[in-house]
Design a protein around this motif. Structure first.
Motif, PDB file in Angstrom:
ATOM      1  N   THR A 250      40.204  24.500  37.886  1.00  0.00           N
ATOM      2  CA  THR A 250      38.925  25.166  38.102  1.00  0.00           C
ATOM      3  C   THR A 250      38.421  25.838  36.821  1.00  0.00           C
ATOM      4  OG1 THR A 250      39.742  25.653  40.311  1.00  0.00           O
ATOM      5  CG2 THR A 250      37.697  26.722  39.662  1.00  0.00           C
ATOM      6  N   VAL A 296      30.686  33.835  35.324  1.00  0.00           N
ATOM      7  CA  VAL A 296      30.869  34.626  36.547  1.00  0.00           C
ATOM      8  C   VAL A 296      31.756  33.906  37.579  1.00  0.00           C
ATOM      9  CG1 VAL A 296      29.709  35.793  38.454  1.00  0.00           C
ATOM     10  CG2 VAL A 296      28.739  35.899  36.162  1.00  0.00           C
ATOM     11  N   PRO A 297      31.541  32.595  37.826  1.00  0.00           N
ATOM     12  CA  PRO A 297      32.453  31.939  38.775  1.00  0.00           C
ATOM     13  C   PRO A 297      33.919  32.005  38.340  1.00  0.00           C
ATOM     14  CG  PRO A 297      30.978  30.347  37.731  1.00  0.00           C
ATOM     15  CD  PRO A 297      30.449  31.693  37.434  1.00  0.00           C
ATOM     16  N   LEU A 300      35.267  35.319  39.224  1.00  0.00           N
ATOM     17  CA  LEU A 300      35.561  35.340  40.656  1.00  0.00           C
ATOM     18  C   LEU A 300      36.935  34.746  40.946  1.00  0.00           C
ATOM     19  CD1 LEU A 300      32.321  34.325  42.534  1.00  0.00           C
ATOM     20  CD2 LEU A 300      33.843  36.179  43.144  1.00  0.00           C
ATOM     21  N   VAL A 301      37.231  33.628  40.283  1.00  0.00           N
ATOM     22  CA  VAL A 301      38.537  32.986  40.458  1.00  0.00           C
ATOM     23  C   VAL A 301      39.643  33.937  39.987  1.00  0.00           C
ATOM     24  CG1 VAL A 301      40.011  31.081  39.700  1.00  0.00           C
ATOM     25  CG2 VAL A 301      37.622  30.648  40.276  1.00  0.00           C
ATOM     26  N   MET A 303      39.554  37.162  39.918  1.00  0.00           N
ATOM     27  CA  MET A 303      39.678  38.269  40.866  1.00  0.00           C
ATOM     28  C   MET A 303      40.504  37.860  42.084  1.00  0.00           C
ATOM     29  SD  MET A 303      36.215  40.567  40.725  1.00  0.00           S
ATOM     30  CE  MET A 303      35.033  39.384  41.292  1.00  0.00           C
ATOM     31  N   MET A 304      40.229  36.654  42.581  1.00  0.00           N
ATOM     32  CA  MET A 304      40.987  36.121  43.720  1.00  0.00           C
ATOM     33  C   MET A 304      42.475  36.041  43.353  1.00  0.00           C
ATOM     34  SD  MET A 304      40.335  34.498  46.769  1.00  0.00           S
ATOM     35  CE  MET A 304      40.828  33.117  47.808  1.00  0.00           C
ATOM     36  N   ILE A 319      48.757  41.463  46.713  1.00  0.00           N
ATOM     37  CA  ILE A 319      49.201  41.425  48.117  1.00  0.00           C
ATOM     38  C   ILE A 319      50.423  40.524  48.258  1.00  0.00           C
ATOM     39  CG2 ILE A 319      46.891  41.899  49.079  1.00  0.00           C
ATOM     40  CD1 ILE A 319      46.820  38.889  49.918  1.00  0.00           C
ATOM     41  N   LYS A 320      50.707  39.726  47.277  1.00  0.00           N
ATOM     42  CA  LYS A 320      51.857  38.824  47.196  1.00  0.00           C
ATOM     43  C   LYS A 320      51.506  37.421  47.701  1.00  0.00           C
ATOM     44  CE  LYS A 320      53.880  42.095  45.395  1.00  0.00           C
ATOM     45  NZ  LYS A 320      54.566  43.170  46.082  1.00  0.00           N
ATOM     46  N   ILE A 364      42.379  45.777  51.283  1.00  0.00           N
ATOM     47  CA  ILE A 364      40.923  45.673  51.225  1.00  0.00           C
ATOM     48  C   ILE A 364      40.301  47.068  51.333  1.00  0.00           C
ATOM     49  CG2 ILE A 364      38.879  44.858  52.467  1.00  0.00           C
ATOM     50  CD1 ILE A 364      40.391  42.299  53.089  1.00  0.00           C
TER      51      ILE A 364
END
Ligand SMILES: [K+]
Ligand SMILES: [K+]
Lengths: 451, 451
Positions: A250, A296-297, A300-301, A303-304, A319-320, A364
């Motif tokens: 990506t 920006v995309p 986003l990746v 951040m995920m 979060i693991k 979250i």
């Protein structure tokens, strides 16, 4: 898991603390010690503020790597030693600490409590002999891996920077990388080595290994062959590989023609750059490209990936990987109308799914609150704020540049986020949660319509 | 829930579709009819493009209210009639449609399948007599409530705009509000009436009632007294009240001194403005303040509210209030070490929690993908894009101004998001999910470490 246990540090005095509270307290003690040491005049070239010392100590012990002062220039050799020690304690000490708690627990509480604790700390062993073996293995693994990496890095850096600088850089970066700390002595992190195969392979090898989690490493060591591994190890290995490959592809596509990142590099360097940025968000935090310049995309990746993080009981946070996989598997099972969630011919217990849900919800909410507060106190684009918060929560250490511009209040928020991220959202909740007395009342079930 | 059922629209021809597929198909058919009608020359003052007709039709049938052309100026009376009809079908038709499916199912499939279907469509009734009564009640409720609201609005608007305009506006807005559609004939929505008590009370009363969900309304109608209500109704009422009060207070504080919103208004108007903006994101979509001028933390609150949405089987969308509450309750139970999740002396079944988790995961993934795509195709700040996507997903209709500037590709993404938001993330997944043959193999359970 929040069973009260008694520690007897001094005969006669009894402190009642639950394991999560001990863990949180342990980190706090090291943060205070680290802050004081970094504030001493011999630690820095030019004096830094108490807040900056606190920020740096927290960033080091939580192996985050966000920096408010330039590590390479601001600190003396002593200061760097303090940071290295904090990173080593933060990355590995957490695991050793877990084992130590387990050993203490052995004499104080029954099998049921021990099992609960051990599970919350991601270890499979309850016998004293087994635990001692684990502690030993942990140290041998870490020191061996760091030593090998150190040697490989010297081969590359001693010819370039000379003996003193070369050894110095190699030691610091091998410790920083294996512990997923992300601290670098270069102000642009590893950007000078974007296309360098040795640096790319050694550094990412270190933090990917560290990020798998100690239980997985022991499992691989003990058993030969993928089929014999535990379900946890299988999920971690397959999950890590899949996520990394998807991320690499990506980012390569999204950044291919971005002149500020890999657009003007030769093809091989494009690939190395995409690979490094694909694996570093979980949760190493080094960078070989300018994060703020990515599209920006791509952000986003990243951040995920930062949110997902590394393995349980590893040197990384988030979060693991398993939490993420368990939730995806549970969703797929639900959609297929299956009564049970399965993977690799094993059933995943409902309470594991419930734990994953709890981690997700708390994470979250914590991230939301932090972004909410920073959107009041900081003058920065929303994307930059969200990125910084997730990076702190995942103890990643990547930044779009906000860290240096943070207000004092903002620094405090990020310090708290790094702390929460490292002890884990669930541990945090357990620190404050009060166990209700077991109620014998059974209520009738009633349906609630959702969605 | 995805049991294949057979419909016999014509003797001899058999169409095999699952209820989720029927629902999705139903919406598609109405979108196509609406698009064609809005594209006809008699519907618009000046011809609009096919894409804009499609966007408007989708926005109306999904009761979203995002607009690419100014509803009040672009459409003729015929065009407005089409939009009103679509809103009414989209808001209420969905429920009637559910009941109709249930009635068809009654003759074709057994009790087990009926129970599953009924549950997925949020109805508690399986007998034919009961269902017919529900359909009747549904129509009586809707028409009565809309009629009362229409009269109240005329009292306010006929003196101001004269008979023709006054009646026209009152009819359009009472239908739009009860169905949570958010379409307005004024280009600044209800901004002229920010401090008007009648408009505030009537419009919010309409969309809050519509957003509770039909099952809750019937429950309140049938039983007298809070204690006798179903668990679902109790959670909906307490949840809606709590969320609205917290949101009102938060927005009031955050916007208090913002001159672009309520900063320069008298105290009562400040309160009305905060109240209206606090309740409209779930999921009405009217606004009485300029959303784009609100502070960033307020925008964050609005996004959270839009994501949560309204009640199951209501005229609103989002993940649903009960989904949100169930996840919070499950997390709290887990933290307290309880084996069961309870509320109001009732146990919430594990499969309800699993469904909530599935909805949450699918929703987050869908929103992530849409934001990802729009961050490539649109030139707009990240915050504005996220806001637009969540607004479309929650079929809310609030916008920071991106809707009018969307590229054609962006419009398509938002159209798809409105569609997914209205049929529901779970229904969407069921449209594509294939049921595995029930496997009799039972796998041994094995632990996975998460978090
Ligand atoms: K890190
Ligand atoms: K709406």
């Amino acid at each position: 898991m929040r069973k009260i246990i008694s520690l007897h540090p001094l005969r006669g005095s009894i402190i009642h603390l639950s394991p999560p509270q001990i863990l949180a307290l342990g980190f706090l003690v090291f943060i205070i010690i680290g802050t004081v040491l970094l504030k001493t005049p011999i630690a820095t070239e030019v004096p830094i503020s108490w807040l900056d010392a606190l920020f740096t100590a927290t960033s080091a012990i939580t192996v985050t790597g966000l920096v408010v002062v330039d590590t390479g220039n601001a600190f003396t050799i002593f200061g760097e030693l303090v940071i290295m020690t904090l990173m080593q304690i933060g990355g590995l000490g957490l695991m050793t600490f877990s084992v130590l708690i387990l050993m203490m627990l052995r004499k104080k509480v029954g099998l049921h409590q021990r099992k609960l604790t051990q599970e919350s700390l991601s270890l499979n062993e309850t016998s004293l002999g087994g635990l001692l073996r684990l502690v030993k293995l942990l140290f041998i693994f870490s020191i061996s891996i760091e030593a090998i990496a150190f040697l490989l890095l010297t081969i590359r850096w001693v010819p370039e920077f000379g003996w003193e600088q070369g050894l110095h850089q190699s030691l610091f970066h091998s410790i920083s990388a294996f512990n997923n700390a992300g601290f670098s002595l270069w102000s642009d992190s590893l950007s000078s080595f974007v296309g360098d195969p040795i640096i790319n392979v050694v550094i990412t090898g270190l933090f990917i290994t560290g990020g798998l989690g100690f239980t997985v490493l022991v499992d691989i060591w003990d058993k030969k062959g993928f089929q014999k591994l535990s379900l946890h190890s299988k999920l971690m290995i397959v999950g890590t590989l899949s996520i990394n490959i998807v991320a690499l592809f990506t980012l390569f596509v999204l950044e291919y023609s971005n002149p500020a990142t890999i657009g003007n590099l030769p093809l091989m360097d494009k690939l190395w750059g995409s690979y490094f940025q694909a694996v570093t968000p979980r949760t190493a935090g080094f960078n070989s490209l300018d994060i703020a310049e990515m599209t920006v995309p791509s952000i986003l990746v990243l951040m995920m990936l930062m949110f997902i993080g590394a393995g349980s009981g590893s040197t990384g946070s988030g979060i693991k990987v398993t939490t993420f996989i368990v939730m995806i598997l549970a969703t797929l099972s639900y959609l297929r109308g299956k009564n049970e969630t399965t993977a690799f011919d094993r059933t995943i217990k409902p309470h594991v799914i419930l734990r994953a849900l709890s981690i997700m919800i708390i994470s979250i909410l914590v991230i939301f609150v932090a972004v909410f507060i920073l959107s009041i106190t900081e003058k920065a684009p929303f994307l930059v704020i969200v990125f910084e918060v997730i990076s702190a929560f995942g103890t990643v250490g990547l930044s779009m540049g906000l860290t240096g511009d943070l207000t004092s209040f903002g620094k405090c928020v990020i310090i708290i986020m790094m702390f929460i991220g490292r002890i884990g959202p669930l541990t945090l909740a357990f620190v404050f949660a009060r166990q209700r007395k077991k109620s014998s009342i059974r209520y009738p079930a009633e349906d609630v319509f959702t969605g």
